[in-house]
Design a protein around this motif. Structure first.
Motif, PDB file in Angstrom:
ATOM      1  N   ASN A 116       0.477  -1.476   0.219  1.00 54.37           N
ATOM      2  CA  ASN A 116      -0.011   0.399  -0.373  1.00 54.37           C
ATOM      3  C   ASN A 116       1.281   1.133   0.376  1.00 54.37           C
ATOM      4  O   ASN A 116       0.249   1.999  -0.594  1.00 54.37           O
ATOM      5  CB  ASN A 116      -1.211  -0.268   1.245  1.00 54.37           C
ATOM      6  CG  ASN A 116      -1.820  -0.558   0.945  1.00 54.37           C
ATOM      7  OD1 ASN A 116      -2.470  -1.535   0.198  1.00 54.37           O
ATOM      8  ND2 ASN A 116      -2.612  -1.026   2.276  1.00 54.37           N
ATOM      9  N   LYS A 117       1.765   1.297   0.953  1.00 56.87           N
ATOM     10  CA  LYS A 117       2.807   2.792   1.065  1.00 56.87           C
ATOM     11  C   LYS A 117       3.625   2.745  -0.640  1.00 56.87           C
ATOM     12  O   LYS A 117       2.879   3.908  -0.963  1.00 56.87           O
ATOM     13  CB  LYS A 117       3.774   1.665   1.744  1.00 56.87           C
ATOM     14  CG  LYS A 117       4.870   2.761   1.754  1.00 56.87           C
ATOM     15  CD  LYS A 117       5.876   2.799   3.222  1.00 56.87           C
ATOM     16  CE  LYS A 117       6.810   3.377   3.234  1.00 56.87           C
ATOM     17  NZ  LYS A 117       8.728   3.298   2.393  1.00 56.87           N
ATOM     18  N   TYR A 118       4.173   1.728  -1.167  1.00 56.55           N
ATOM     19  CA  TYR A 118       4.146   1.410  -2.790  1.00 56.55           C
ATOM     20  C   TYR A 118       3.818   2.004  -3.618  1.00 56.55           C
ATOM     21  O   TYR A 118       3.321   3.089  -4.312  1.00 56.55           O
ATOM     22  CB  TYR A 118       4.769   0.355  -2.990  1.00 56.55           C
ATOM     23  CG  TYR A 118       6.650   0.358  -2.390  1.00 56.55           C
ATOM     24  CD1 TYR A 118       7.446   1.455  -1.814  1.00 56.55           C
ATOM     25  CD2 TYR A 118       6.895  -0.899  -2.220  1.00 56.55           C
ATOM     26  CE1 TYR A 118       8.515   1.185  -0.568  1.00 56.55           C
ATOM     27  CE2 TYR A 118       8.291  -0.877  -1.476  1.00 56.55           C
ATOM     28  CZ  TYR A 118       9.040  -0.254  -0.605  1.00 56.55           C
ATOM     29  OH  TYR A 118       9.812  -0.499  -0.195  1.00 56.55           O
ATOM     30  N   VAL A 119       2.635   1.669  -3.439  1.00 58.32           N
ATOM     31  CA  VAL A 119       1.392   2.029  -4.431  1.00 58.32           C
ATOM     32  C   VAL A 119       0.637   3.602  -4.162  1.00 58.32           C
ATOM     33  O   VAL A 119       0.556   4.707  -5.269  1.00 58.32           O
ATOM     34  CB  VAL A 119       0.026   1.128  -4.050  1.00 58.32           C
ATOM     35  CG1 VAL A 119      -1.237   1.639  -4.390  1.00 58.32           C
ATOM     36  CG2 VAL A 119      -0.006  -0.449  -4.843  1.00 58.32           C
ATOM     37  N   GLN A 120       0.311   3.809  -3.160  1.00 53.05           N
ATOM     38  CA  GLN A 120       0.108   5.890  -3.024  1.00 53.05           C
ATOM     39  C   GLN A 120       1.433   6.160  -3.377  1.00 53.05           C
ATOM     40  O   GLN A 120       1.706   7.080  -4.450  1.00 53.05           O
ATOM     41  CB  GLN A 120       0.175   5.578  -1.630  1.00 53.05           C
ATOM     42  CG  GLN A 120      -0.442   5.487  -0.820  1.00 53.05           C
ATOM     43  CD  GLN A 120      -0.730   5.649   1.065  1.00 53.05           C
ATOM     44  OE1 GLN A 120      -0.117   6.486   1.261  1.00 53.05           O
ATOM     45  NE2 GLN A 120      -2.126   6.230   1.064  1.00 53.05           N
ATOM     46  N   GLU A 121       3.276   5.277  -2.909  1.00 52.12           N
ATOM     47  CA  GLU A 121       4.024   6.789  -3.827  1.00 52.12           C
ATOM     48  C   GLU A 121       4.227   6.652  -5.724  1.00 52.12           C
ATOM     49  O   GLU A 121       5.033   6.642  -5.637  1.00 52.12           O
ATOM     50  CB  GLU A 121       5.458   6.234  -3.041  1.00 52.12           C
ATOM     51  CG  GLU A 121       5.580   6.042  -1.510  1.00 52.12           C
ATOM     52  CD  GLU A 121       6.412   5.551  -0.956  1.00 52.12           C
ATOM     53  OE1 GLU A 121       7.394   4.826  -1.701  1.00 52.12           O
ATOM     54  OE2 GLU A 121       6.839   5.728   0.173  1.00 52.12           O
ATOM     55  N   LYS A 122       3.336   6.058  -5.748  1.00 52.05           N
ATOM     56  CA  LYS A 122       2.846   5.489  -7.450  1.00 52.05           C
ATOM     57  C   LYS A 122       4.314   4.538  -7.693  1.00 52.05           C
ATOM     58  O   LYS A 122       4.784   4.535  -9.251  1.00 52.05           O
ATOM     59  CB  LYS A 122       2.503   6.237  -8.347  1.00 52.05           C
ATOM     60  CG  LYS A 122       1.912   7.747  -7.491  1.00 52.05           C
ATOM     61  CD  LYS A 122       1.050   8.622  -8.961  1.00 52.05           C
ATOM     62  CE  LYS A 122      -0.274   9.678  -8.116  1.00 52.05           C
ATOM     63  NZ  LYS A 122      -1.026   9.167  -7.672  1.00 52.05           N
ATOM     64  N   VAL A 123       4.742   3.868  -7.515  1.00 51.13           N
ATOM     65  CA  VAL A 123       5.957   2.961  -7.637  1.00 51.13           C
ATOM     66  C   VAL A 123       6.014   1.555  -9.067  1.00 51.13           C
ATOM     67  O   VAL A 123       4.814   1.587  -8.648  1.00 51.13           O
ATOM     68  CB  VAL A 123       6.217   2.210  -6.140  1.00 51.13           C
ATOM     69  CG1 VAL A 123       7.204   1.244  -6.637  1.00 51.13           C
ATOM     70  CG2 VAL A 123       6.838   3.136  -5.009  1.00 51.13           C
TER      71      VAL A 123
END
Ligand SMILES: C[S@@+](CC[C@H](N)C(=O)[O-])C[C@H]1O[C@@H](n2cnc3c(N)ncnc32)[C@H](O)[C@@H]1O
Length: 252
Positions: free
Chosen positions: A166-173
């Motif tokens: 979720n963290k990476y999805v939010q960071e658009k990784v």
């Protein structure tokens, strides 16, 4: 101008002193061969990524001695530093390279404890360990900036969590290149289930252990790959073979 040394048989025979000098011991000689095959592949992969203006990050699962990690970081920086205007749609980053980040996923404690490794005793728990400090030291010694390197420490069945995703999805990784080099069926299975969401059309996926277990489709990493392909929404276009062991795909 003709090169007098370039004559039949037009290759260096494996029993000649010139061939043997390519690494003083058999291990050195063979490592040079294997690592150069990998290096050649990563150069093709980076060349493809740059040519196709594919933005994103590098994900490596199984980083150990930082060899393949260094190949990718160094080549990314090479292209970003030297291509100039012709790099087109990709923008070099301040610390070097085109990639947004370089994610290193490893237990940093070596092989996990798993039940089904009887046919491969060298995968005993704790084997192939490089701790996180040493990994960073190796990258630094190989001249890489660690500014955009992110270490995700732990065994994959516990470290590849939904909250991390979720963290990476939010960071658009998104991944432009993924290397999976963790040898075991269980490890590959955990990786595929988690990394699927970070692929994009065009991502290069390299599987370093594709042909272990005599390339049998129902064993080892290839079994995990075949199971994953059945359930993933992505399609995978065959890309390049690497030595006798690895294979790569393009995500579609
Ligand atoms: C063959 S080494 C990787 C070599 C590395 N790419 C290089 O070029 O030096 C395999 C690595 O996978 C890691 N590994 C295997 N299974 C794992 C798991 N389930 N969780 C975390 N790390 C794992 C091991 O710790 C080991 O460092």
């Amino acid at each position: 101008m003709t090169d007098k040394n370039f004559k039949e048989p037009y290759f260096i025979p494996a029993n000649s002193s010139e061939f043997l000098a390519n690494g003083e011991t058999w291990i050195e000689n063979n490592q040079r061969f294997r690592q150069s095959e990998r290096f050649r592949f990563f150069r093709c992969a980076m060349d493809y990524i740059v040519e196709n203006y594919l933005p994103g990050s590098y994900f490596e699962f199984g980083v150990h001695r930082a060899r393949t990690f260094t190949m990718v970081m160094g080549l990314d920086d090479f292209y970003a530093s030297n291509m100039g205007e012709t790099a087109g749609g990709l923008t070099p980053k301040p610390g070097g390279g085109f990639m947004d980040k370089y994610f290193a996923f490893d237990s940093f404690e070596g092989w996990p404890q798993i039940s089904d490794v009887t046919s491969h005793p060298h995968y005993s728990p704790g084997g192939a360990k490089t701790d996180s400090d040493e990994f960073i030291e190796l990258l630094t010694a190989y001249g890489q900036s660690t500014e955009r390197v992110e270490l995700i420490e732990g065994f994959y069945d516990r470290s590849l969590t939904e909250s991390l995703a979720n963290k990476y999805v939010q960071e658009k990784v998104k991944a432009s290149l993924i290397t999976v080099d963790c040898n075991l069926y269980e490890s590959y299975k955990s990786v595929f289930a988690w990394v699927d969401q970070f692929m994009q059309p065009g991502t290069v996926l390299y599987l370093d252990d594709y042909n272990t277990f005599r390339a049998q489709p129902n064993q080892g990493p290839k079994r995990a790959w075949n199971e994953y392909k059945e359930i993933s929404d992505w399609k995978f276009e065959p890309f390049l073979p690497v030595g006798h062991w690895g294979f790569s795909f393009i995500v579609c």
